[in-house]
Scaffold this motif. Structure first.
Motif, PDB file in Angstrom:
ATOM      1  N   LEU A   1       7.799  26.516 -22.624  1.00 25.35           N
ATOM      2  CA  LEU A   1       8.481  26.344 -21.337  1.00 25.35           C
ATOM      3  C   LEU A   1       8.506  24.885 -20.889  1.00 25.35           C
ATOM      4  CD1 LEU A   1       7.096  29.212 -19.033  1.00 25.35           C
ATOM      5  CD2 LEU A   1       9.455  28.912 -19.806  1.00 25.35           C
ATOM      6  N   PHE A   2       7.391  24.184 -21.080  1.00 29.45           N
ATOM      7  CA  PHE A   2       7.242  22.833 -20.526  1.00 29.45           C
ATOM      8  C   PHE A   2       7.658  21.719 -21.482  1.00 29.45           C
ATOM      9  CE2 PHE A   2       4.788  25.081 -17.376  1.00 29.45           C
ATOM     10  CZ  PHE A   2       4.977  24.344 -16.219  1.00 29.45           C
ATOM     11  N   LEU A   3       7.756  21.991 -22.770  1.00 26.97           N
ATOM     12  CA  LEU A   3       8.084  20.923 -23.721  1.00 26.97           C
ATOM     13  C   LEU A   3       9.370  20.171 -23.351  1.00 26.97           C
ATOM     14  CD1 LEU A   3       7.200  19.379 -26.234  1.00 26.97           C
ATOM     15  CD2 LEU A   3       8.481  21.048 -27.599  1.00 26.97           C
ATOM     16  N   PRO A   4      10.447  20.853 -22.946  1.00 26.22           N
ATOM     17  CA  PRO A   4      11.661  20.108 -22.594  1.00 26.22           C
ATOM     18  C   PRO A   4      11.498  19.194 -21.373  1.00 26.22           C
ATOM     19  CG  PRO A   4      12.158  22.438 -22.947  1.00 26.22           C
ATOM     20  CD  PRO A   4      10.668  22.309 -22.924  1.00 26.22           C
ATOM     21  N   MET A   5      10.459  19.413 -20.567  1.00 31.05           N
ATOM     22  CA  MET A   5      10.230  18.625 -19.350  1.00 31.05           C
ATOM     23  C   MET A   5       9.132  17.585 -19.528  1.00 31.05           C
ATOM     24  SD  MET A   5      10.141  21.689 -16.602  1.00 31.05           S
ATOM     25  CE  MET A   5      10.039  23.211 -17.510  1.00 31.05           C
ATOM     26  N   ALA A   6       8.416  17.647 -20.624  1.00 38.09           N
ATOM     27  CA  ALA A   6       7.227  16.806 -20.804  1.00 38.09           C
ATOM     28  C   ALA A   6       7.594  15.356 -21.106  1.00 38.09           C
ATOM     29  CB  ALA A   6       6.348  17.361 -21.920  1.00 38.09           C
ATOM     30  N   ASP A   7       6.719  14.449 -20.633  1.00 39.93           N
ATOM     31  CA  ASP A   7       6.861  13.008 -20.887  1.00 39.93           C
ATOM     32  C   ASP A   7       5.939  12.545 -22.013  1.00 39.93           C
ATOM     33  OD1 ASP A   7       8.523  12.413 -18.451  1.00 39.93           O
ATOM     34  OD2 ASP A   7       6.736  13.209 -17.466  1.00 39.93           O
TER      35      ASP A   7
ATOM     36  N   ASN B   1      13.690   9.543 -25.943  1.00 35.26           N
ATOM     37  CA  ASN B   1      15.088   9.904 -25.696  1.00 35.26           C
ATOM     38  C   ASN B   1      15.119  10.977 -24.627  1.00 35.26           C
ATOM     39  OD1 ASN B   1      16.227   8.181 -27.549  1.00 35.26           O
ATOM     40  ND2 ASN B   1      16.086   9.644 -29.237  1.00 35.26           N
ATOM     41  N   ALA B   2      15.860  10.734 -23.594  1.00 35.34           N
ATOM     42  CA  ALA B   2      15.918  11.683 -22.474  1.00 35.34           C
ATOM     43  C   ALA B   2      16.570  12.974 -22.920  1.00 35.34           C
ATOM     44  CB  ALA B   2      16.671  11.072 -21.308  1.00 35.34           C
ATOM     45  N   GLN B   3      15.756  14.004 -23.033  1.00 33.70           N
ATOM     46  CA  GLN B   3      16.259  15.330 -23.350  1.00 33.70           C
ATOM     47  C   GLN B   3      15.948  16.241 -22.161  1.00 33.70           C
ATOM     48  OE1 GLN B   3      14.298  17.517 -26.547  1.00 33.70           O
ATOM     49  NE2 GLN B   3      16.200  17.528 -27.688  1.00 33.70           N
ATOM     50  N   LYS B   4      15.302  15.629 -21.154  1.00 37.69           N
ATOM     51  CA  LYS B   4      14.858  16.386 -19.980  1.00 37.69           C
ATOM     52  C   LYS B   4      16.025  16.866 -19.136  1.00 37.69           C
ATOM     53  CE  LYS B   4      11.016  14.920 -17.787  1.00 37.69           C
ATOM     54  NZ  LYS B   4      10.080  13.995 -17.213  1.00 37.69           N
TER      55      LYS B   4
END
Length: 167
Positions: free
Chosen positions: A105-111, A164-167
């Motif tokens: 769930l959080f991987l796409p939002m993680a820094d 790379n911004a994937q967020k």
């Protein structure tokens, strides 16, 4: 707000077996405490239930669960990743501590991801960390191999940042 994932993986990217982590490495547990103390930690219900003494002290414990009536001592319970993030202040650092569904769930939002790589392939693993894309994540620190005094297991730390911004 920074969202960080902290995870211990084996050689096959496995993170768990039977509702628990694969290994308890003293140095890794100390690093986990040092990194997460004073910050929010987000976990799934199963990860919470695997904690030996319940909510972790000196941290804001947030549990993500589908159960709308769940109440856990010392924790804030939410139903989604978005709700967990909304609870936190803009300047708060969030550490996502597992398990498998919560990491996904959080991987796409993680820094940032703080890995502990265990140099061993555990049999019977049933939970894995998702593969990360090397065009999205770059090493910012890779430590030398260490050996756990109790188990003799070899391991090393790696920290990666999203480039790379994937967020």
């Amino acid at each position: 707000m920074e969202i960080a994932i902290i995870v211990a993986v084996d050689q096959n990217n496995a993170i768990g077996r039977g509702g628990d982590q694969l290994a308890y490495i003293s140095g890794d547990l100390k690093r986990f405490k040092q990194l997460t103390t004073g910050h929010a930690i987000v976990m799934g219900r199963k990860t919470f239930e695997a904690l030996p003494k319940g909510a972790l002290p000196n941290r804001r414990n947030i549990v993500v669960s589908r159960n709308k009536t769940l109440q856990l001592p010392g924790c804030e319970v939410v139903q989604s990743a978005e709700e967990a993030i909304a609870l936190c202040n803009a300047n708060e650092k969030i550490f996502v501590i597992g398990g498998g569904e919560i990491y996904n769930l959080f991987l796409p939002m993680a820094d940032t991801i703080y890995f502990t790589h265990i140099h061993y392939a555990f049999e019977g693993s049933d939970t894995w960390f998702p593969e990360i894309d090397s065009t999205v994540w770059k090493d910012i620190q890779v430590d030398n191999k260490m050996q756990d005094e109790k188990s003799g297991m070899l391991y090393h730390y790696q920290t990666v940042k999203r480039v790379n911004a994937q967020k």
